[in-house]
Scaffold this motif. Structure first.
Motif, PDB file in Angstrom:
ATOM      1  N   PRO A  76      13.279   3.316   0.166  1.00 34.25           N
ATOM      2  CA  PRO A  76      13.149   2.166   1.085  1.00 34.25           C
ATOM      3  C   PRO A  76      12.995   2.604   2.545  1.00 34.25           C
ATOM      4  CG  PRO A  76      14.969   1.831  -0.457  1.00 34.25           C
ATOM      5  CD  PRO A  76      14.534   3.264  -0.632  1.00 34.25           C
ATOM      6  N   GLY A  77      13.764   3.604   2.935  1.00 37.15           N
ATOM      7  CA  GLY A  77      13.668   4.123   4.303  1.00 37.15           C
ATOM      8  C   GLY A  77      12.299   4.739   4.571  1.00 37.15           C
ATOM      9  N   LEU A  78      11.751   5.402   3.568  1.00 39.25           N
ATOM     10  CA  LEU A  78      10.433   6.031   3.701  1.00 39.25           C
ATOM     11  C   LEU A  78       9.346   4.974   3.907  1.00 39.25           C
ATOM     12  CD1 LEU A  78       8.441   8.454   3.415  1.00 39.25           C
ATOM     13  CD2 LEU A  78       8.633   8.171   0.925  1.00 39.25           C
ATOM     14  N   ILE A  79       9.424   3.901   3.125  1.00 41.80           N
ATOM     15  CA  ILE A  79       8.418   2.827   3.239  1.00 41.80           C
ATOM     16  C   ILE A  79       8.526   2.157   4.619  1.00 41.80           C
ATOM     17  CG2 ILE A  79       7.638   0.615   2.250  1.00 41.80           C
ATOM     18  CD1 ILE A  79       7.160   3.198   0.481  1.00 41.80           C
ATOM     19  N   ALA A  80       9.774   1.948   5.073  1.00 39.58           N
ATOM     20  CA  ALA A  80       9.977   1.337   6.397  1.00 39.58           C
ATOM     21  C   ALA A  80       9.441   2.258   7.501  1.00 39.58           C
ATOM     22  CB  ALA A  80      11.462   1.046   6.618  1.00 39.58           C
ATOM     23  N   LEU A 118       0.835  -1.203   0.000  1.00 36.70           N
ATOM     24  CA  LEU A 118       0.000   0.000   0.000  1.00 36.70           C
ATOM     25  C   LEU A 118       0.876   1.263   0.000  1.00 36.70           C
ATOM     26  CD1 LEU A 118      -2.771   1.424   0.260  1.00 36.70           C
ATOM     27  CD2 LEU A 118      -2.640   1.051   2.728  1.00 36.70           C
ATOM     28  N   LEU A 119       1.928   1.231   0.811  1.00 39.49           N
ATOM     29  CA  LEU A 119       2.793   2.416   0.909  1.00 39.49           C
ATOM     30  C   LEU A 119       3.581   2.631  -0.379  1.00 39.49           C
ATOM     31  CD1 LEU A 119       3.955   1.937   4.597  1.00 39.49           C
ATOM     32  CD2 LEU A 119       2.363   3.658   3.709  1.00 39.49           C
ATOM     33  N   ALA A 144       4.354   5.972  -4.974  1.00 41.97           N
ATOM     34  CA  ALA A 144       4.869   5.467  -6.259  1.00 41.97           C
ATOM     35  C   ALA A 144       5.726   6.503  -6.994  1.00 41.97           C
ATOM     36  CB  ALA A 144       3.711   5.014  -7.140  1.00 41.97           C
ATOM     37  N   ASP A 145       5.351   7.768  -6.933  1.00 38.69           N
ATOM     38  CA  ASP A 145       6.092   8.825  -7.642  1.00 38.69           C
ATOM     39  C   ASP A 145       7.531   8.961  -7.137  1.00 38.69           C
ATOM     40  OD1 ASP A 145       3.729   9.311  -8.898  1.00 38.69           O
ATOM     41  OD2 ASP A 145       3.347  11.268  -7.952  1.00 38.69           O
ATOM     42  N   LEU A 146       7.792   8.458  -5.944  1.00 39.70           N
ATOM     43  CA  LEU A 146       9.115   8.631  -5.335  1.00 39.70           C
ATOM     44  C   LEU A 146       9.952   7.352  -5.387  1.00 39.70           C
ATOM     45  CD1 LEU A 146       7.936  10.637  -2.160  1.00 39.70           C
ATOM     46  CD2 LEU A 146       8.956  11.563  -4.252  1.00 39.70           C
ATOM     47  N   SER A 147       9.478   6.339  -6.152  1.00 43.65           N
ATOM     48  CA  SER A 147      10.099   5.009  -6.083  1.00 43.65           C
ATOM     49  C   SER A 147      11.565   4.998  -6.512  1.00 43.65           C
ATOM     50  CB  SER A 147       9.301   3.997  -6.911  1.00 43.65           C
ATOM     51  OG  SER A 147       9.244   4.446  -8.236  1.00 43.65           O
ATOM     52  N   SER A 148      11.987   5.983  -7.311  1.00 47.61           N
ATOM     53  CA  SER A 148      13.389   5.983  -7.758  1.00 47.61           C
ATOM     54  C   SER A 148      14.302   6.769  -6.806  1.00 47.61           C
ATOM     55  CB  SER A 148      13.473   6.591  -9.155  1.00 47.61           C
ATOM     56  OG  SER A 148      12.994   7.916  -9.111  1.00 47.61           O
TER      57      SER A 148
END
Ligand code: UDP
Ligand code: MG
Length: 162
Positions: free
Chosen positions: A70-74, A55-56, A61-65
């Motif tokens: 990874p730190g943001l999702i965690a 979900l996160l 999604a716009d920031l995936s690159s």
């Protein structure tokens, strides 16, 4: 005729606001709700949720690159978040002003981030950055049944043309 116009009128603009896990842990949920309520915006949906990485990843999604992805999702998955939809004239842009800048140290005192946090990776709150992303985010986090249409008795006291 006036009644017809009122009945047919589209709801006012909506934005997606989310208290991140650090805001929840630090007991800032009430303070954040209070600021939006007292400004005159109307709460039309709210829930607490432990968000999955999937979900996160969709939400950001716009920031995936970005290197911080990874730190943001965690971080945002590290505990429950409080998800809200707020409604009102220009609520997307005004909500962003109330949040402050992405980097808390660049946020003016008086804004939420300017009053309650320091690090960009612990900036306690999310707010949609455009009407388009607000609509996407509201659809991602809430089902239509979870959105509550209600008439606030404050409306004629908040808006000249209620
Ligand atoms: N973020 C980060 N490092 C950065 C930029 C952003 O950790 O250099 C995080 C921060 O938590 C931010 C989120 O990623 O709130 C989303 O970034 P965005 O640029 O969309 O900022 P926002 O819309 O939240 O102000
Ligand atoms: Mg953003």
């Amino acid at each position: 005729w006036e009644k017809l116009v009122r009945v047919m009128r589209m709801p006012r603009e909506r934005t997606y606001i989310m208290v991140k896990p650090d805001g929840v842990q630090r007991g800032l949920v009430g303070e954040i709700i209070k600021r939006f309520e007292q400004r005159g915006f109307k709460l039309v949906a709210m829930k607490m949720k432990a968000a999955s990485p999937e979900l996160l990843q969709q939400h950001y999604a716009d920031l995936s690159s970005k290197p911080f992805f990874p730190g943001l999702i965690a971080y945002v998955g590290s505990g429950p978040v409080v998800c809200m939809v707020w409604e009102g004239t220009d609520v997307v842009k005004t909500g962003r002003k109330m949040l402050g800048e992405t980097k808390p140290l660049e946020s003016n005192p008086g804004t939420i981030r300017g009053d309650y946090c320091i690090d960009v990776g612990r900036n306690i709150i999310h707010g949609s950055d455009s009407v388009d992303s607000a609509n996407k985010e509201i659809n991602l986090w809430f089902t239509p049944e979870e959105i509550c249409e209600w008439r606030s008795m404050e409306e004629p006291w908040v808006y000249e043309k209620a």
